[in-house]
Design a protein around this motif. Structure first.
Motif, PDB file in Angstrom:
ATOM      1  N   VAL A 101       0.821  -1.255  -0.037  1.00 29.83           N
ATOM      2  CA  VAL A 101       0.057   0.010   0.082  1.00 29.83           C
ATOM      3  C   VAL A 101       0.820   1.152  -0.107  1.00 29.83           C
ATOM      4  N   LEU A 102       0.585   2.079  -0.875  1.00 27.33           N
ATOM      5  CA  LEU A 102       1.214   3.276  -0.966  1.00 27.33           C
ATOM      6  C   LEU A 102       0.248   4.609  -0.997  1.00 27.33           C
ATOM      7  N   ILE A 103       0.805   5.477   0.548  1.00 24.29           N
ATOM      8  CA  ILE A 103      -0.295   6.633   0.556  1.00 24.29           C
ATOM      9  C   ILE A 103       0.867   7.806   0.559  1.00 24.29           C
ATOM     10  N   GLN A 104       0.227   8.437  -0.485  1.00 23.62           N
ATOM     11  CA  GLN A 104       1.182   9.708  -1.014  1.00 23.62           C
ATOM     12  C   GLN A 104       0.636  11.158  -1.051  1.00 23.62           C
ATOM     13  N   ASN A 105       1.499  12.025  -1.057  1.00 23.83           N
ATOM     14  CA  ASN A 105       0.770  13.478  -1.042  1.00 23.83           C
ATOM     15  C   ASN A 105       2.073  14.157  -1.848  1.00 23.83           C
ATOM     16  N   ASN A 106       1.711  14.486  -3.122  1.00 21.55           N
ATOM     17  CA  ASN A 106       2.716  15.341  -3.996  1.00 21.55           C
ATOM     18  C   ASN A 106       2.271  16.713  -4.242  1.00 21.55           C
ATOM     19  N   SER A 107       3.131  17.731  -4.262  1.00 17.91           N
ATOM     20  CA  SER A 107       2.731  19.045  -4.677  1.00 17.91           C
ATOM     21  C   SER A 107       3.856  19.795  -5.060  1.00 17.91           C
ATOM     22  N   THR A 108       3.733  20.954  -5.601  1.00 14.21           N
ATOM     23  CA  THR A 108       4.900  21.975  -5.669  1.00 14.21           C
ATOM     24  C   THR A 108       4.619  22.739  -4.463  1.00 14.21           C
ATOM     25  N   ILE A 109       5.810  23.532  -4.120  1.00 20.41           N
ATOM     26  CA  ILE A 109       5.818  24.325  -3.053  1.00 20.41           C
ATOM     27  C   ILE A 109       4.841  25.495  -3.378  1.00 20.41           C
ATOM     28  N   TYR A 110       4.846  25.918  -4.626  1.00 23.67           N
ATOM     29  CA  TYR A 110       4.035  27.026  -5.073  1.00 23.67           C
ATOM     30  C   TYR A 110       2.451  26.776  -4.781  1.00 23.67           C
ATOM     31  N   TYR A 111       2.152  25.671  -5.095  1.00 23.11           N
ATOM     32  CA  TYR A 111       0.687  25.247  -5.194  1.00 23.11           C
ATOM     33  C   TYR A 111       0.087  24.534  -3.782  1.00 23.11           C
ATOM     34  N   GLN A 112       1.063  24.428  -2.897  1.00 25.98           N
ATOM     35  CA  GLN A 112       0.545  23.702  -1.703  1.00 25.98           C
ATOM     36  C   GLN A 112      -0.687  24.536  -1.087  1.00 25.98           C
ATOM     37  N   GLN A 113      -1.757  23.776  -0.554  1.00 27.21           N
ATOM     38  CA  GLN A 113      -2.968  24.443   0.047  1.00 27.21           C
ATOM     39  C   GLN A 113      -3.234  23.875   1.350  1.00 27.21           C
ATOM     40  N   PRO A 114      -2.480  24.321   2.168  1.00 33.18           N
ATOM     41  CA  PRO A 114      -2.866  23.777   3.590  1.00 33.18           C
ATOM     42  C   PRO A 114      -4.355  24.231   4.312  1.00 33.18           C
ATOM     43  N   GLU A 115      -4.753  25.249   3.923  1.00 34.52           N
ATOM     44  CA  GLU A 115      -6.189  25.426   4.450  1.00 34.52           C
ATOM     45  C   GLU A 115      -7.075  24.663   3.616  1.00 34.52           C
ATOM     46  N   GLU A 116      -7.087  23.780   2.718  1.00 37.99           N
ATOM     47  CA  GLU A 116      -8.155  22.903   2.139  1.00 37.99           C
ATOM     48  C   GLU A 116      -8.096  21.842   2.608  1.00 37.99           C
ATOM     49  N   GLU A 117      -9.257  21.046   2.635  1.00 38.17           N
ATOM     50  CA  GLU A 117      -9.412  19.814   3.093  1.00 38.17           C
ATOM     51  C   GLU A 117      -8.837  18.747   2.442  1.00 38.17           C
ATOM     52  N   ASP A 118      -9.245  18.699   1.090  1.00 37.87           N
ATOM     53  CA  ASP A 118      -8.579  17.702  -0.014  1.00 37.87           C
ATOM     54  C   ASP A 118      -7.226  18.314  -0.359  1.00 37.87           C
TER      55      ASP A 118
END
Length: 253
Positions: A62-79
């Motif tokens: 099982v792989l649980i992953q979260n990928n994003s760019t630093i510019y588009y990271q969205q800590p305020e959003e649920e998803d």
């Protein structure tokens, strides 16, 4: 949130040129960190990660992953773009996940974004072959956007995780095929990756040594990753969890 697991190895090769970590177990110690690290702070080295993740894994991993760019990271959003996937092959000993109350938890087929968010920064409980385990899933990474110019003395800053004992992986990649300047590409035709592991203290200052092998004036991809990993051989499924952010910089030495 569900994706085909055949991309697992490719995704891992992309986010670190391969990487991994060890886990903690409640009832049985899994073979999670057979490599002897010579890192002065007791952390695995960047090359330890590469060797560790190169090992074959059992069906059902099982792989649980979260990928994003630093510019588009969205800590305020649920998803937060978390993806959970597993091999389609039938494992000999499938993994069963449980919530804090001991109730079965179907993290593979869930559509609950809040559930996947709660997977990070928690001890994920699961069972294989009627034996119970717990894997700490480090907190999602949030990184302060660094200056576009990367030079000795530049700093990268992130949210710390006091429970993460395995450090943070940082690496820089030079790709000749993405350069804006022909002279740099002509003189530096090979891909270059420089990586290292640091303690999860919330910041790191780049040194001349970190940057010395990379061509001056080049476009550089910067990656930062926090992860944990429970390897369980070729018969029983493994569990991988990570959070990774990336950005592009201009190297100035």
């Amino acid at each position: 949130m569900k994706t085909h697991f055949r991309n697992l190895l490719y995704l891992i090769l992309v986010f670190l040129n391969i990487l991994s970590l060890s886990s903690c177990s409640q009832d049985e110690q899994l073979d999670t960190n057979p490599l002897k690290s010579n890192y002065k702070e007791g952390l695995m080295t960047y090359y330890d990660y590469i060797a560790e993740m190169a090992r074959p894994m059992a069906p059902g991993t099982v792989l649980i992953q979260n990928n994003s760019t630093i510019y588009y990271q969205q800590p305020e959003e649920e998803d937060k773009g978390i993806i959970i996937s597993a091999t389609a092959d039938s494992p000999i000993y499938p993994i069963h996940f449980f919530d804090d109350n001991g109730s079965p938890l179907d993290i593979i087929n869930t559509t609950d974004s809040q559930l996947t968010e709660r997977l990070y920064g928690k001890h994920l409980k699961y069972a294989i072959d009627n034996k119970s385990y717990s894997l700490y899933t480090p907190q999602l990474l949030y990184v302060k956007e660094p200056d576009y110019a990367l030079k000795p003395g530049s700093t990268i800053t992130w949210n710390t995780d006091a429970k993460n004992e395995k450090g943070v992986v940082i690496w820089l990649t030079y790709k000749p095929t993405t350069q804006m300047r022909w002279d740099i590409m002509e003189k530096n035709r090979n891909y270059i990756t420089e990586g290292w592991v640091v303690e999860d203290k919330g910041s790191y200052v780049f040194t001349e040594e970190n940057l010395e092998k990379l061509p001056n004036g080049a476009q550089i991809n910067l990656f930062i990753l926090r992860t944990n990993f429970a390897y369980n051989g070729l018969k029983k499924p493994s569990v991988i969890v990570y959070s990774m952010l990336s950005t592009e910089c201009l190297l100035q030495k």
